[in-house]
Design an enzyme around this catalytic site. Structure first.
Site, short mmCIF file in Angstrom:
data_model
loop_
_atom_site.label_atom_id
_atom_site.label_comp_id
_atom_site.label_asym_id
_atom_site.label_seq_id
_atom_site.Cartn_x
_atom_site.Cartn_y
_atom_site.Cartn_z
N HIS A 133 0.80 -1.11 0.06
CA HIS A 133 -0.13 0.25 -0.03
C HIS A 133 0.92 1.24 -0.07
CE1 HIS A 133 -3.26 2.49 0.75
NE2 HIS A 133 -2.56 3.05 1.70
N ASP B 6 1.00 5.10 -0.13
CA ASP B 6 0.58 6.20 -0.29
C ASP B 6 1.08 7.26 -1.23
OD1 ASP B 6 -1.67 6.27 1.85
OD2 ASP B 6 -0.01 5.53 3.10
N ASP C 92 -7.44 1.73 2.36
CA ASP C 92 -7.42 2.67 3.25
C ASP C 92 -8.12 3.80 3.49
OD1 ASP C 92 -5.56 3.37 5.68
OD2 ASP C 92 -4.18 4.48 4.33
ZN LIG Z 1 -3.17 4.96 3.03
#
Ligand SMILES: [Zn+2]
Length: 1029
Positions: free
Chosen positions: A54, A56, A178
């Site tokens: 994941h 960001d 998320d």
């Molecule tokens: Zn995130």
């Protein structure tokens, strides 16, 4: 090199639709998509292990810092190494799988690869071993994003994947693992992208508990049950372990869990216990799911930088757990992907539950409601909305003026701005939950992109303005007119102003130009004088530190009228005295004077606003045309933000994510009205300047003929000398409307959702935070209805804000936050924006307030929402001749459309389009064009009817062919076959029959002259053109 090109061409073409002029080679069919899914065993419990990372697109570090792995002192994370490390692992073993999500990162990495690596990666993609899921430029936030920007950021990611990987690059599932709450509009969009399903990680803890108990973790989400029906339905799965591995089984090099130690000769051998522990977590999870397939997310934030530690241990886990099958175990582990898991579920042909609700607000525990971020970084949220407005303007002008045929600087400039907006939509971007230096980086990207975009707009005006050989004057842009600052207009005695209207309808709007002198003559595009009003710049505005350098004393206010997709040029000339001028002064009456007879109200032909001469708040609203009058107390209050160290639920602090208030709201000010408030009247606009002390002020404006009351609020710097964090709200308290516990908010600027205070539809809600638990995202509007008296109070916002109705007859919006504690969700900084002078950020925004009947309100809020987010764009240039001479040399009024679009239709997208790969350039100019019906069913007796668009009305091009695509423009709609899902409607009255939209997809090479649209429908086309310019 030639050999490589041929191979690459074949791989590119496989699965690509609608690409002309290509020669097919006989190569093995790519086995991507569902055909490449690993075999499962129907007699076993199949555990789909999904290796993933994941990443960001900005949070604690900027997107570039994350990509390269710089500033590892903040957080160890380097996305380039993840891809560097994963690819060789995949190449070494055909059973291994990996998914990749954030195209902002993948595109950066891809640009740096050589031909051999690209060929290897394409092989992995074509064999389904590397799969793109979601495929947006980022994993966007769902609460503060606007649908226009969400569609654009996905289109940007999809077009990269389409160009580089063809059909095998097309994502099949949404992956919002998320984001902190989930929007129904997002689900609807995903369905319209052609996705077969969605997986997400976060939902309210009470909701999750209920769903786990009821085996209801997977269901069909009905994205637009009232309007779009089946087209908007999406199979949705809630992930069991958020998006991380089961406890004890994280094999990343930075994890602390034990590796699989399988040499029996060693002391530390743990294989038996590890296998038994894993079998236990599998069984625990499986009991909450319906089928003999479950999915486990094997990865987390920025993991797989050393992919080998993950894969080596997963290999062993698979081997040893599956060996147990010979001892009677029914557990079968396999490397898989979310789409392959989904495909297996679909094969069960099961009937699923369904929901029509969204997943806001998200609470992670009793006192922790993640509803603060609906309002965090109000200035960045406003800037993102304005930037989207500008991007649409530039994309349109690029097409209308034919700047990019086939490729030009405009394409490259717009790419920069699109990518900037793409990263800002991230769930730690526009959400306001990033560190300050990252927020600064986002803002800087938008500023750079805006400048690039303005160069495109200027090039368009260079082509469109001149009638003959006279060169058009250079255009200058002013981005700070919201704080009455424009360096150019402040220093010119006379100038031209060109107003571009990105809407497909003629608009009239009032402009406010910062100027120095007292008298001006304003001339319209046809040479007629225009009445203007001179409004002195208020002391409150002059105090804003970001205005440093402005010498403007006044704002020149006048009305402009601009044709659809067109511009109007106005002339502004300083006059030496009143007789020469068309501007008139305003009359000002200070409210602090002792003249008791002063009528404390402002009014025009539409509205009357009554003011309180003690507190400075508004006291009443009257819609004169409808004869509706209500008491309305409007002003500013603040909640004390909860401080705390977050060590326990009860110590949860209010922070960038969470909202937690302490005690009731407190009025600003708590004494009498401050000196400096005044009423201003004049020919065009009536204003009440209300000062509530050093932290908050507002201007209430009534513009002639405008069916709303504008409230321009200015909040900040918020005082924290008392060591209290503060949540500043503006409250609209009608004290008369009976609205019960219901209120309404929009989803990402589109459909309206009903909210009920202290209530959730799907579980028995016990609200432990009376404010935060009732806050919802407001992207463009919030309203309350008094059905007995047929009254609706609607507040339109110019950016996303959190809002609620905490008592019958009231609405409130959280406009600015300044906090002293971190809420312990990772960002590690209190949300304390200090602004240009370090004293505390000042934020200015607008609410448009409508008081009307319930039946007449939709036509007002629908059209106003469009006008707010697609506002006219201003540019200025020197005037070195008389207006008459200028009119003979320049086209002072111009339109890209022969007539306005129907009132219920919006042209959502107009941009140059290329499906060109680097290998097969296409010479034919193409555009991407989207039309949208902006009403829901039954909102308005006339405007909610289906609409018809005339496609022959463009003035600079003629559409030669067009083909309808999915919403993300990466797959022909006529060929779309989504996986079917059967479900039980959550409302007993509804039948199981699924409504289909009546329009048939327009296939390739069609040349329709008209187009029909059903309520809320968006239709997406790629068209080839004949240029008329
Ligand atoms: Zn995130």
């Amino acid at each position: 090199m030639d050999k490589l090109v041929i191979t690459l061409t074949c791989l590119f073409l496989a699965g690509v639709h609608g690409r002309p002029n290509v020669v097919e080679f006989t190569q093995p069919e790519p086995q991507c998509g569902y055909r490449s899914c690993p075999a499962t065993d129907p007699t076993m419990l199949n555990v789909h292990l999904v290796p993933h990372t994941h990443d960001d697109v900005g949070w604690l570090k900027t997107v570039d810092q994350y990509f390269y792995g710089s500033r590892n002192d903040i957080q160890h994370a380097g996305v380039q190494y993840i891809l560097d490390s994963v690819i060789p692992e995949l190449l070494s073993d055909p059973s291994k799988r990996f998914i990749y999500v954030e195209i902002a990162f993948f595109a950066r990495w891809w640009r740096e690869q050589d031909g051999i690596m690209k060929e290897n990666v394409m092989k992995l993609v074509n064999e389904g071993r590397l799969e793109f899921v979601l495929g947006g430029w980022c994993m966007n936030d769902e609460a503060s994003t606007h649908y226009n920007a969400m569609i654009d950021q996905h289109t940007l990611g999809f077009s990269f994947l389409e160009q580089e990987f063809g059909g095998c690059g097309r994502p099949r599932v949404g992956w919002q693992i998320d984001p902190f709450g989930h929007s129904r509009e997002q689900a609807s969009m995903f369905a319209q992208f052609g996705f077969d399903g969605l997986f997400f990680g976060r939902l309210d803890y009470q909701d999750k508990d209920t769903r786990l108990k009821q085996n209801n973790m997977e269901f069909v989400w009905r994205g637009s049950p009232k309007n779009l029906g089946e087209t908007s339905e999406l199979f949705t799965g809630v992930l069991y372990n958020h998006y991380v591995p089961p406890p004890g089984f994280c094999f990343d090099e930075f994890c602390k869990d034990a590796p699989i130690m399988d040499d029996e000769r060693m002391n530390d051998v743990n294989i038996q216990s590890r296998v038994q522990d894993f079998i236990k977590v599998v069984k625990d999870q499986a009991q909450h799911f319906h089928s003999n397939n479950i999915m486990m997310t094997m990865g987390s934030d920025f993991q797989y930088e050393n992919a080998h530690t993950w894969y080596k241990n997963l290999d062993k886990l698979i081997k040893y757990v599956n060996q147990q099958q010979s001892n009677g175990s029914n557990i079968n582990l396999l490397y898989s992907t979310p789409s392959c898991y989904l495909f297996n579920l679909n094969h069960l042909n099961q009937v699923w539950n369904s929901t029509k609700d969204d997943f806001f607000p998200y609470a992670s525990r009793e006192n922790t409601f993640w509803s603060g971020y609906f309002s965090s970084r109000a200035a960045l949220k406003g800037y993102a909305r304005k930037s989207n407005n500008l991007l649409q303007v530039c994309k349109q002008l690029d097409v209308l003026a034919n700047l990019s045929s086939p490729v030009s600087f405009a394409t490259e400039n717009l790419r920069i701005f699109k990518e900037a907006l793409g990263v800002v939509q991230h769930h730690d971007g526009i959400s306001g939950t990033e560190k300050q230096h990252v927020a600064d980086d986002y803002a800087q990207r938008l500023a750079v992109g805006a400048e690039k975009c303005q160069q495109v707009a200027s090039a368009a005006f260079e082509k469109l303005l001149p009638k003959g050989s006279e060169k058009a004057p250079k255009q200058v842009y002013c981005t700070l007119t919201n704080i009455s600052y424009c360096n150019f207009t402040e220093h010119q005695k006379q100038f031209m102003m060109t107003v571009y209207n990105p809407l497909g309808h003629t608009v009239t709007d009032f402009v406010r130009i910062p100027v120095l002198a007292e008298w001006y003559r304003v001339v319209d595009p046809k040479g007629l004088n225009v009445t203007a009003q001179m409004v002195p710049i208020s002391d409150e505005t002059k105090k804003i530190p970001e205005r440093n350098g402005s010498i403007a004393m006044n704002e020149l206010v006048f009305m402009v009228e601009v044709p659809p997709l067109g511009y109007s040029t106005y002339f502004i000339i300083e006059a030496s005295h009143q007789e020469e001028a068309t501007s008139q002064p305003s009359q000002i009456v200070p409210l602090s004077s002792d003249e008791l007879e002063i009528p404390l109200y402002i009014d025009n032909d539409q509205y009357l606003v009554l003011l309180d001469n003690i507190k400075g708040n508004t006291m009443g609203f009257t819609n004169k045309k409808k004869n509706i009058s209500i008491p309305l107390h409007q002003g500013f209050w603040w909640y004390e933000a909860y401080g705390g160290n977050c060590s326990k639920g009860e110590f949860q602090a209010s922070g960038a994510y969470a909202l937690r208030t302490k005690g009731g709201r407190q009025l600003v000010p708590d004494t009498t009205m401050k000196l400096g408030s005044y009423i201003l009247t004049g020919e065009l606009v009536q204003e009440a300047h209300m000062i509530f002390g050093p932290e908050a002020s507002e201007v209430i404006r009534l513009y002639n003929n405008k069916p709303y009351v504008e409230i321009e609020w200015t909040v900040g710097p918020i005082n924290i000398k008392d060591k209290l964090g503060k949540e500043f709200i503006t409250l609209y308290d009608t004290q008369s409307m009976e609205t019960g516990s219901l209120f309404y908010t929009d989803a990402n600027g589109r459909e309206i959702l009903e909210r009920r205070r202290d209530h959730r539809n799907t579980w028995n809600f016990n609200n432990t935070e009376p404010v935060a638990g009732n806050y919802y995202p407001v992207n463009s509007r919030i309203f309350i209805q008094d059905k007995t008296n047929n009254q609706q109070l609607t507040v339109m916002t110019d950016r996303s804000e959190g809002g609620s109705s905490l008592e019958s007859g009231t609405l409130e919006l959280l406009v600015h936050r300044r906090l002293l504690y971190d809420d312990h969700f990772g960002v590690g900084e209190p949300l304390n924006e200090t602004g240009a002078d370090g004293q505390g950020l000042v934020v200015r925004g607008k609410h448009l307030v409508i008081l009307d009947t319930i039946e007449d309100s939709p036509s007002l809020h629908r059209s106003l929402a469009l006008q707010m987010y697609m506002a006219p764009s201003l540019s200025f240039s020197q005037l070195t001749m008389t207006p008459e001479q200028a009119m003979s040399k320049y086209n002072t009024q111009w339109s890209g459309l022969k007539k306005s679009l129907p009132a219920n239709v919006h042209m959502l997208t107009l941009e140059q389009w290329s499906t060109t790969s680097s290998i097969e350039p296409i010479e034919i100019p193409q555009i991407l064009i989207r039309f949208e019906h902006i009403y829901e069913k039954d909102e308005d007796p006339v405007l909610s009817q289906p609409a018809v668009v005339d496609l022959t009305d463009f003035t600079t091009f003629r559409i030669v062919t067009m083909q309808e695509f999915t919403l993300g423009a990466n797959f022909p709609l006529a060929e779309l076959n989504r996986l079917p899902w059967r479900y039980i409607p959550d409302n007993k009255e509804e039948s199981l029959s699924k409504e289909k939209l009546l329009n048939t997809a327009i296939p390739h090479s069609s040349v329709p002259t008209t187009l029909s649209l059903q309520p809320m429908q968006i239709r997406t086309f790629v068209a080839t053109l004949q240029r008329l310019l």
